[in-house]
Design a protein around this motif. Sequence first.
Motif, PDB file in Angstrom:
ATOM      1  N   TYR A   1      29.383 -12.454  66.951  1.00  0.00           N
ATOM      2  CA  TYR A   1      29.329 -13.812  67.501  1.00  0.00           C
ATOM      3  C   TYR A   1      30.592 -14.580  67.156  1.00  0.00           C
ATOM      4  CZ  TYR A   1      27.599 -18.586  68.280  1.00  0.00           C
ATOM      5  OH  TYR A   1      27.443 -19.880  68.712  1.00  0.00           O
ATOM      6  N   PHE A   2      31.063 -14.453  65.931  1.00  0.00           N
ATOM      7  CA  PHE A   2      32.196 -15.240  65.464  1.00  0.00           C
ATOM      8  C   PHE A   2      33.544 -14.582  65.747  1.00  0.00           C
ATOM      9  CE2 PHE A   2      28.646 -16.681  62.864  1.00  0.00           C
ATOM     10  CZ  PHE A   2      28.761 -18.057  62.983  1.00  0.00           C
ATOM     11  N   VAL A   3      33.549 -13.238  65.851  1.00  0.00           N
ATOM     12  CA  VAL A   3      34.805 -12.532  66.049  1.00  0.00           C
ATOM     13  C   VAL A   3      34.837 -11.838  67.405  1.00  0.00           C
ATOM     14  CG1 VAL A   3      36.375 -10.794  65.124  1.00  0.00           C
ATOM     15  CG2 VAL A   3      34.975 -12.153  63.569  1.00  0.00           C
ATOM     16  N   GLY A   4      33.840 -10.977  67.662  1.00  0.00           N
ATOM     17  CA  GLY A   4      33.840 -10.163  68.874  1.00  0.00           C
ATOM     18  C   GLY A   4      33.798 -10.959  70.153  1.00  0.00           C
ATOM     19  N   ILE A   5      33.282 -12.181  70.076  1.00  0.00           N
ATOM     20  CA  ILE A   5      33.191 -12.988  71.289  1.00  0.00           C
ATOM     21  C   ILE A   5      34.571 -13.290  71.865  1.00  0.00           C
ATOM     22  CG2 ILE A   5      33.311 -15.366  70.384  1.00  0.00           C
ATOM     23  CD1 ILE A   5      30.722 -15.883  72.001  1.00  0.00           C
TER      24      ILE A   5
ATOM     25  N   PHE B   1      18.326 -17.710  53.481  1.00  0.00           N
ATOM     26  CA  PHE B   1      19.419 -18.634  53.156  1.00  0.00           C
ATOM     27  C   PHE B   1      20.657 -18.310  53.983  1.00  0.00           C
ATOM     28  CE2 PHE B   1      23.344 -19.216  50.691  1.00  0.00           C
ATOM     29  CZ  PHE B   1      23.351 -20.594  50.587  1.00  0.00           C
ATOM     30  N   LEU B   2      20.951 -17.010  54.153  1.00  0.00           N
ATOM     31  CA  LEU B   2      22.120 -16.611  54.926  1.00  0.00           C
ATOM     32  C   LEU B   2      21.994 -17.054  56.378  1.00  0.00           C
ATOM     33  CD1 LEU B   2      22.737 -13.027  53.524  1.00  0.00           C
ATOM     34  CD2 LEU B   2      23.895 -15.143  52.884  1.00  0.00           C
ATOM     35  N   THR B   3      20.801 -16.892  56.925  1.00  0.00           N
ATOM     36  CA  THR B   3      20.575 -17.310  58.307  1.00  0.00           C
ATOM     37  C   THR B   3      20.753 -18.810  58.456  1.00  0.00           C
ATOM     38  OG1 THR B   3      19.043 -15.489  58.696  1.00  0.00           O
ATOM     39  CG2 THR B   3      18.887 -17.373  60.175  1.00  0.00           C
ATOM     40  N   ALA B   4      20.205 -19.567  57.514  1.00  0.00           N
ATOM     41  CA  ALA B   4      20.342 -21.024  57.565  1.00  0.00           C
ATOM     42  C   ALA B   4      21.801 -21.441  57.471  1.00  0.00           C
ATOM     43  CB  ALA B   4      19.539 -21.652  56.418  1.00  0.00           C
ATOM     44  N   THR B   5      22.587 -20.742  56.640  1.00  0.00           N
ATOM     45  CA  THR B   5      24.006 -21.050  56.501  1.00  0.00           C
ATOM     46  C   THR B   5      24.736 -20.872  57.819  1.00  0.00           C
ATOM     47  OG1 THR B   5      23.972 -20.358  54.178  1.00  0.00           O
ATOM     48  CG2 THR B   5      26.124 -20.476  55.252  1.00  0.00           C
ATOM     49  N   LYS B   6      24.433 -19.774  58.520  1.00  0.00           N
ATOM     50  CA  LYS B   6      25.072 -19.529  59.817  1.00  0.00           C
ATOM     51  C   LYS B   6      24.754 -20.630  60.812  1.00  0.00           C
ATOM     52  CE  LYS B   6      23.211 -15.505  60.313  1.00  0.00           C
ATOM     53  NZ  LYS B   6      22.804 -14.215  60.902  1.00  0.00           N
ATOM     54  N   LEU B   7      23.488 -21.000  60.877  1.00  0.00           N
ATOM     55  CA  LEU B   7      23.074 -22.005  61.862  1.00  0.00           C
ATOM     56  C   LEU B   7      23.694 -23.363  61.562  1.00  0.00           C
ATOM     57  CD1 LEU B   7      19.309 -21.014  62.249  1.00  0.00           C
ATOM     58  CD2 LEU B   7      21.179 -20.565  63.835  1.00  0.00           C
TER      59      LEU B   7
ATOM     60  N   THR C   1      28.083 -14.002  57.529  1.00  0.00           N
ATOM     61  CA  THR C   1      27.387 -13.458  58.690  1.00  0.00           C
ATOM     62  C   THR C   1      27.281 -11.939  58.618  1.00  0.00           C
ATOM     63  OG1 THR C   1      29.394 -13.250  60.045  1.00  0.00           O
ATOM     64  CG2 THR C   1      28.228 -15.350  60.127  1.00  0.00           C
ATOM     65  N   ILE C   2      28.297 -11.293  58.037  1.00  0.00           N
ATOM     66  CA  ILE C   2      28.233  -9.834  57.893  1.00  0.00           C
ATOM     67  C   ILE C   2      27.087  -9.455  56.973  1.00  0.00           C
ATOM     68  CG2 ILE C   2      29.444  -7.800  57.027  1.00  0.00           C
ATOM     69  CD1 ILE C   2      32.066  -9.142  57.882  1.00  0.00           C
ATOM     70  N   LEU C   3      26.961 -10.147  55.854  1.00  0.00           N
ATOM     71  CA  LEU C   3      25.865  -9.872  54.923  1.00  0.00           C
ATOM     72  C   LEU C   3      24.510 -10.115  55.584  1.00  0.00           C
ATOM     73  CD1 LEU C   3      27.273 -11.470  51.640  1.00  0.00           C
ATOM     74  CD2 LEU C   3      27.069  -9.029  52.179  1.00  0.00           C
ATOM     75  N   SER C   4      24.417 -11.213  56.322  1.00  0.00           N
ATOM     76  CA  SER C   4      23.171 -11.526  57.005  1.00  0.00           C
ATOM     77  C   SER C   4      22.840 -10.484  58.069  1.00  0.00           C
ATOM     78  CB  SER C   4      23.264 -12.911  57.638  1.00  0.00           C
ATOM     79  OG  SER C   4      22.074 -13.240  58.320  1.00  0.00           O
ATOM     80  N   ALA C   5      23.868 -10.073  58.828  1.00  0.00           N
ATOM     81  CA  ALA C   5      23.648  -9.058  59.861  1.00  0.00           C
ATOM     82  C   ALA C   5      23.223  -7.737  59.238  1.00  0.00           C
ATOM     83  CB  ALA C   5      24.913  -8.874  60.692  1.00  0.00           C
ATOM     84  N   LEU C   6      23.798  -7.403  58.071  1.00  0.00           N
ATOM     85  CA  LEU C   6      23.380  -6.193  57.362  1.00  0.00           C
ATOM     86  C   LEU C   6      21.922  -6.292  56.948  1.00  0.00           C
ATOM     87  CD1 LEU C   6      26.485  -5.502  55.100  1.00  0.00           C
ATOM     88  CD2 LEU C   6      25.574  -3.961  56.836  1.00  0.00           C
ATOM     89  N   ASN C   7      21.520  -7.456  56.485  1.00  0.00           N
ATOM     90  CA  ASN C   7      20.112  -7.660  56.118  1.00  0.00           C
ATOM     91  C   ASN C   7      19.202  -7.335  57.299  1.00  0.00           C
ATOM     92  OD1 ASN C   7      20.761  -8.567  53.535  1.00  0.00           O
ATOM     93  ND2 ASN C   7      20.850 -10.709  54.180  1.00  0.00           N
ATOM     94  N   GLY C   8      19.527  -7.940  58.448  1.00  0.00           N
ATOM     95  CA  GLY C   8      18.699  -7.734  59.628  1.00  0.00           C
ATOM     96  C   GLY C   8      18.711  -6.295  60.100  1.00  0.00           C
TER      97      GLY C   8
END
Length: 511
Positions: free
Chosen positions: A60-64, A158-164, A305-312
């Motif tokens: 979302y932040f880079v690949g876009i 918490f990671l998701t909330a930070t991104k939003l 976001t990388i850490l959060s994406a890894l979580n998901g």
Amino acid sequence: MASDSIHEVPFETDVKDDTVPEIQEVDQEDREVADPGLKRSLKSRHMQMLAIGGVIGPGYFVGIGSGFTNGGPAGLLLGFGIVGILLWVVMQSLGEMAAFLAVSGSFTNYTSRFLDPALGFSLGWNYDFLWFGILAAEYNNLGLVTWECWLLVKPSSFLTATKLIFIFAFFVCSILITSGAIGNQGKVGFKYYNDPGAFADGVTGVFKVFVFAALQYSGTEMIGLTAGESANPARDVPKAVRFVFWRVLVVFLGGIFFLSLCVPWNDPGLLSGTSKTARSPFVISFVNAGLPRGGDAVNAIIIVTILSALNGALYVSSRCVSALAHEQKAPKFLGHINKRGVPTYALVFCNLFGFISLLNLSSSAGHVYSWLVNITGVATFITWGGICWAHIRFRKAMALQGLSLDELPFKAAFYPYGAYIGLFGNLFFIFFQGWTAFLSPFSVEDFFMNYIMIPVFAIMYLAYKLWNKTKWVDLSSADLVTGRREIDPEMRLRDMKKQSIGKRIATVITG
């Protein structure tokens, strides 16, 4: 534990009411498939956070940025909008089934129940391949493939909330930048829609966006996979599904719109960045405005976001592998669940695919790795098509077995049209999203990159079907019991009385 308003469906009942079907006894093996030891501890807020931002990653932040160069701002909005509509109808189908039958494995289980166990096998492993590729991509982006890093990753809202929070903060900054309130560019407005233009490569550019959009939206279907771990799926799944509408509209379309005001699609930073973070259009928007500190903040968010994406990715892939093992579609040991309700062996197995990111140490292997990342978009369309097909068969099974639609905690909007749009829309993209490979000169590499998942899926299906001699499911006897947790009718009536007219209208719009 489920709330007081939710109760498990009894295995034997004397109820003969027309609105409540007679429930057949379910054997121990079926119970294990429905609930293989995973804890039912997910709250409504957890599922809503997963729905709106759980898998928003560096793409979302880079690949876009690559999407901007391929399609331009209007092409990117159009591509994400079309695929977003497709996602919405898919989630309507999945939400209806998951709220009624909350089982581990979700749509792979439904495909086996209502279509063919061989399709459940191939769809399940197709979905896992998708996440294996995403896992490798995220570990590569992190650039810290060490055991310390791998053991650090665990679910965190918490990671998701930070991104939003950052995304909404960027919306505000974008308005301030384009209006000239901050930065040194002066008023920008919509000038980039005129120069260099709204589209980068016409129709061809838009088609290049479709697979990228599917990859960015992938993971939303994890709502169905988490239903088996929800304390109250009949209540929580519909709420999470409704959040999908806002995820598409606000997070993705809103993000693209505000980015398009700050960055032209032909910006040199998008085309020739020296590092992956340097190509982030979010970074470029701040740098171009003379606000380098804002770019530094974006780089920090990208790590989050990388850490959060890894979580998901770890959460979804491990649950899917574990469910396949319980259905005897994967090695039995992968279905092991520890006392804390975690599929430990499946988690380790999925995590090992992060080593694929080490292929980038050599240029030739890195080329193969790029293939792995690109084909995940096609795997997403295959998964979504399977969900809609299973939903159509699910409704037919209900009709044949005399179950009333009033038994459904959540009804998919615009059925049957939505489900058929989802099925045929995904089939269209599976077969035609790679048509640009046929442009002169014909690209063999692009052809295989866009279509390799089709023969892989077909081979898995045929191999399992021939080996196990599976047959298409007879819908008159399809399992509509395992995993079912009924709503207390009194609770349903109370909820309906509480709904205001405005809320009912909003519910219709968002599903």
